[in-house]
Write a protein that holds these residues in place. Structure first.
Motif, PDB file in Angstrom:
ATOM      1  N   TYR A 108       0.845  -1.197   0.000  1.00  0.00           N
ATOM      2  CA  TYR A 108       0.000   0.000   0.000  1.00  0.00           C
ATOM      3  C   TYR A 108       0.882   1.249   0.000  1.00  0.00           C
ATOM      4  CZ  TYR A 108      -3.152   3.622   1.661  1.00  0.00           C
ATOM      5  OH  TYR A 108      -3.869   4.788   1.786  1.00  0.00           O
ATOM      6  N   PHE A 109       1.847   1.296   0.918  1.00  0.00           N
ATOM      7  CA  PHE A 109       2.700   2.478   1.034  1.00  0.00           C
ATOM      8  C   PHE A 109       3.699   2.589  -0.110  1.00  0.00           C
ATOM      9  CE2 PHE A 109       1.355   2.249   5.538  1.00  0.00           C
ATOM     10  CZ  PHE A 109       0.783   3.512   5.606  1.00  0.00           C
ATOM     11  N   ARG A 110       3.915   1.507  -0.829  1.00  0.00           N
ATOM     12  CA  ARG A 110       4.804   1.544  -1.997  1.00  0.00           C
ATOM     13  C   ARG A 110       4.222   2.470  -3.070  1.00  0.00           C
ATOM     14  NH1 ARG A 110       5.864  -3.597  -5.747  1.00  0.00           N
ATOM     15  NH2 ARG A 110       7.487  -2.733  -7.066  1.00  0.00           N
ATOM     16  N   GLY A 111       2.887   2.463  -3.157  1.00  0.00           N
ATOM     17  CA  GLY A 111       2.222   3.368  -4.084  1.00  0.00           C
ATOM     18  C   GLY A 111       2.218   2.927  -5.530  1.00  0.00           C
ATOM     19  N   ILE A 112       2.559   1.682  -5.789  1.00  0.00           N
ATOM     20  CA  ILE A 112       2.575   1.145  -7.151  1.00  0.00           C
ATOM     21  C   ILE A 112       1.477   0.099  -7.260  1.00  0.00           C
ATOM     22  CG2 ILE A 112       3.942  -0.167  -8.831  1.00  0.00           C
ATOM     23  CD1 ILE A 112       6.448   1.045  -7.525  1.00  0.00           C
ATOM     24  N   GLU A 113       0.765   0.110  -8.387  1.00  0.00           N
ATOM     25  CA  GLU A 113      -0.352  -0.825  -8.556  1.00  0.00           C
ATOM     26  C   GLU A 113       0.091  -2.266  -8.380  1.00  0.00           C
ATOM     27  OE1 GLU A 113      -3.070  -0.336 -11.770  1.00  0.00           O
ATOM     28  OE2 GLU A 113      -2.831   1.845 -11.765  1.00  0.00           O
ATOM     29  N   TRP A 114      -0.762  -3.027  -7.699  1.00  0.00           N
ATOM     30  CA  TRP A 114      -0.532  -4.446  -7.481  1.00  0.00           C
ATOM     31  C   TRP A 114      -1.891  -5.091  -7.283  1.00  0.00           C
ATOM     32  CZ3 TRP A 114      -1.115  -7.144  -2.641  1.00  0.00           C
ATOM     33  CH2 TRP A 114      -1.589  -6.342  -1.599  1.00  0.00           C
ATOM     34  N   GLY A 115      -1.919  -6.419  -7.358  1.00  0.00           N
ATOM     35  CA  GLY A 115      -3.202  -7.092  -7.240  1.00  0.00           C
ATOM     36  C   GLY A 115      -3.098  -8.442  -6.562  1.00  0.00           C
TER      37      GLY A 115
END
Length: 177
Positions: A108-115
């Motif tokens: 979440y804090f990375r700020g890059i889309e993931w799923g």
């Protein structure tokens, strides 16, 4: 009282083990793939998805403990063995409930889309590298200790089965059909 765990608890235990193996393997084996490759993306997606699935299964296992009591070990072990067993199980539950949460918060804090299983997960509007690093570091340290803890758990079950010769392991084995 029943001599074995409930069939739902047994199924969740072994399914969780399979998912834990896949979660660890996908993280360990990502190193054989190239950065930015579709194979590496697959390994990472498998790690995230299996990790979240472990978390869901552990929540279900905790809930099932309220409905199905732990079957007694025969012959009854000594007090110190019971205390050590309860401590180990508590640590394992905490580990497999906290690891996915720490991983999800780190992402979440990375700020890059993931799923997870192809479903997009929420991300912070503003990445926070400090929180990502802190939570990711804790996640990694706990996951690394997991090798040791899972090993102790498995060795204890084998010790009980072959040395002590009680039914500790048999209580968690699926019924033969």
């Amino acid at each position: 009282m029943k001599a074995k765990y409930h069939s739902s608890q047994i199924a969740l235990h072994w399914l969780a083990l399979l998912l834990v193996i896949l979660t660890y393997a996908s993280m360990e084996l990502r190193g054989i793939t190239s950065r930015g490759s579709s194979e590496r993306a697959f390994m990472m997606a498998m790690h995230y998805s299996c990790g979240v699935a472990v978390w869901v299964l552990m929540l279900l296992r905790v809930a099932l403990r309220f409905f199905h009591p732990t079957p007694p070990i025969t012959p009854k072990p000594g007090r110190m063995i019971v205390i050590a067993s309860h401590a180990m199980h508590g640590i394992l539950y905490l580990m497999f409930l906290s690891l996915p949460l720490l991983g999800m918060l780190s992402m979440y804090f990375r700020g890059i889309e993931w799923g997870v299983f192809g479903i997009s997960m929420p991300i912070a509007a503003e990445p926070n590298d400090d929180m990502k690093e802190l939570l990711g570091g804790i996640h990694e340290a706990i996951a690394t200790s997991g090798y040791f803890l899972i090993g102790i758990h498995a060795l204890a079950a084998i010790y009980h089965h072959y040395v002590v010769r009680d039914d500790t392991l048999l209580r968690m084995m699926p019924d033969k059909k």
